[in-house]
Design a protein around this motif. Structure first.
Motif, PDB file in Angstrom:
ATOM      1  N   ILE A  93       0.854  -1.187   0.000  1.00  0.00           N
ATOM      2  CA  ILE A  93       0.000   0.000   0.000  1.00  0.00           C
ATOM      3  C   ILE A  93       0.890   1.237   0.000  1.00  0.00           C
ATOM      4  N   THR A  94       0.612   2.169  -0.894  1.00  0.00           N
ATOM      5  CA  THR A  94       1.389   3.396  -0.961  1.00  0.00           C
ATOM      6  C   THR A  94       0.933   4.351   0.130  1.00  0.00           C
ATOM      7  N   LEU A  95       1.876   4.807   0.933  1.00  0.00           N
ATOM      8  CA  LEU A  95       1.609   5.751   2.012  1.00  0.00           C
ATOM      9  C   LEU A  95       2.298   7.071   1.704  1.00  0.00           C
ATOM     10  N   VAL A  96       1.715   8.158   2.198  1.00  0.00           N
ATOM     11  CA  VAL A  96       2.301   9.485   2.063  1.00  0.00           C
ATOM     12  C   VAL A  96       2.731   9.935   3.445  1.00  0.00           C
ATOM     13  N   ALA A  97       3.913  10.524   3.537  1.00  0.00           N
ATOM     14  CA  ALA A  97       4.438  10.962   4.832  1.00  0.00           C
ATOM     15  C   ALA A  97       5.042  12.352   4.710  1.00  0.00           C
ATOM     16  N   ASP A  98       5.155  13.010   5.856  1.00  0.00           N
ATOM     17  CA  ASP A  98       5.845  14.290   5.938  1.00  0.00           C
ATOM     18  C   ASP A  98       7.247  14.024   6.454  1.00  0.00           C
ATOM     19  N   LEU A  99       8.248  14.507   5.741  1.00  0.00           N
ATOM     20  CA  LEU A  99       9.645  14.346   6.131  1.00  0.00           C
ATOM     21  C   LEU A  99      10.184  15.703   6.540  1.00  0.00           C
ATOM     22  N   TYR A 100      10.690  15.780   7.768  1.00  0.00           N
ATOM     23  CA  TYR A 100      11.280  17.004   8.293  1.00  0.00           C
ATOM     24  C   TYR A 100      12.749  16.749   8.555  1.00  0.00           C
ATOM     25  N   LYS A 101      13.607  17.567   7.962  1.00  0.00           N
ATOM     26  CA  LYS A 101      15.052  17.456   8.177  1.00  0.00           C
ATOM     27  C   LYS A 101      15.599  18.820   8.557  1.00  0.00           C
ATOM     28  N   PRO A 102      16.564  18.848   9.495  1.00  0.00           N
ATOM     29  CA  PRO A 102      17.177  20.135   9.837  1.00  0.00           C
ATOM     30  C   PRO A 102      17.819  20.760   8.599  1.00  0.00           C
ATOM     31  N   LYS A 103      17.722  22.070   8.487  1.00  0.00           N
ATOM     32  CA  LYS A 103      18.366  22.750   7.352  1.00  0.00           C
ATOM     33  C   LYS A 103      19.857  22.509   7.407  1.00  0.00           C
ATOM     34  N   ASP A 104      20.471  22.412   6.261  1.00  0.00           N
ATOM     35  CA  ASP A 104      21.917  22.207   6.113  1.00  0.00           C
ATOM     36  C   ASP A 104      22.397  20.891   6.711  1.00  0.00           C
ATOM     37  N   SER A 105      21.513  19.890   6.828  1.00  0.00           N
ATOM     38  CA  SER A 105      21.945  18.581   7.343  1.00  0.00           C
ATOM     39  C   SER A 105      22.559  17.766   6.212  1.00  0.00           C
ATOM     40  N   LYS A 106      23.488  16.896   6.579  1.00  0.00           N
ATOM     41  CA  LYS A 106      24.157  16.033   5.598  1.00  0.00           C
ATOM     42  C   LYS A 106      24.319  14.644   6.188  1.00  0.00           C
ATOM     43  N   GLY A 107      24.320  13.652   5.319  1.00  0.00           N
ATOM     44  CA  GLY A 107      24.563  12.284   5.759  1.00  0.00           C
ATOM     45  C   GLY A 107      23.369  11.678   6.478  1.00  0.00           C
ATOM     46  N   LYS A 108      23.633  10.577   7.152  1.00  0.00           N
ATOM     47  CA  LYS A 108      22.588   9.862   7.878  1.00  0.00           C
ATOM     48  C   LYS A 108      22.218  10.616   9.146  1.00  0.00           C
ATOM     49  N   LEU A 109      20.927  10.578   9.470  1.00  0.00           N
ATOM     50  CA  LEU A 109      20.409  11.245  10.656  1.00  0.00           C
ATOM     51  C   LEU A 109      19.536  10.277  11.442  1.00  0.00           C
ATOM     52  N   PRO A 110      19.426  10.442  12.766  1.00  0.00           N
ATOM     53  CA  PRO A 110      18.462   9.647  13.525  1.00  0.00           C
ATOM     54  C   PRO A 110      17.045  10.048  13.113  1.00  0.00           C
ATOM     55  N   ALA A 111      16.094   9.154  13.297  1.00  0.00           N
ATOM     56  CA  ALA A 111      14.724   9.443  12.865  1.00  0.00           C
ATOM     57  C   ALA A 111      13.708   8.920  13.869  1.00  0.00           C
ATOM     58  N   ILE A 112      12.535   9.541  13.852  1.00  0.00           N
ATOM     59  CA  ILE A 112      11.382   9.087  14.619  1.00  0.00           C
ATOM     60  C   ILE A 112      10.238   8.945  13.635  1.00  0.00           C
ATOM     61  N   ALA A 113       9.598   7.793  13.616  1.00  0.00           N
ATOM     62  CA  ALA A 113       8.440   7.578  12.746  1.00  0.00           C
ATOM     63  C   ALA A 113       7.186   7.537  13.610  1.00  0.00           C
ATOM     64  N   CYS A 114       6.193   8.343  13.255  1.00  0.00           N
ATOM     65  CA  CYS A 114       4.928   8.400  13.992  1.00  0.00           C
ATOM     66  C   CYS A 114       3.806   8.020  13.043  1.00  0.00           C
ATOM     67  N   ALA A 115       2.903   7.185  13.511  1.00  0.00           N
ATOM     68  CA  ALA A 115       1.790   6.765  12.669  1.00  0.00           C
ATOM     69  C   ALA A 115       0.517   6.670  13.505  1.00  0.00           C
ATOM     70  N   GLY A 116      -0.589   6.961  12.876  1.00  0.00           N
ATOM     71  CA  GLY A 116      -1.881   6.834  13.538  1.00  0.00           C
ATOM     72  C   GLY A 116      -2.374   5.397  13.464  1.00  0.00           C
ATOM     73  N   PRO A 117      -3.521   5.131  14.072  1.00  0.00           N
ATOM     74  CA  PRO A 117      -4.036   3.755  14.108  1.00  0.00           C
ATOM     75  C   PRO A 117      -4.679   3.299  12.804  1.00  0.00           C
TER      76      PRO A 117
END
Length: 63
Positions: free
Chosen positions: A33-57
């Motif tokens: 199933i195709t899902l749409v998400a909002d991706l927020y990244k700090p400005k001027d970030s580079k490389g791999k970053l830690p992430a938090i995924a939040c989803a509703g029920p």
């Protein structure tokens, strides 16, 4: 293929921050199933970053 319309307008109830870049992304979950998400990244970030995924029920109820 899924026909998904993604808005480019700010559609949140909280104010947009100038400290992060925001973009809408799509991905397929394990059921295909195709899902749409909002991706927020700090400005001027580079490389791999830690992430938090939040989803509703998605219509499910815990009780």
């Amino acid at each position: 293929m899924d026909n998904i319309e993604i808005t480019t307008e700010w559609d949140k109830v909280f104010p947009k921050s100038d400290k992060v870049n925001h973009e809408k992304i799509t991905f397929k979950n394990r059921y295909g199933i195709t899902l749409v998400a909002d991706l927020y990244k700090p400005k001027d970030s580079k490389g791999k970053l830690p992430a938090i995924a939040c989803a509703g029920p998605f219509g499910a109820v815990k009780e």
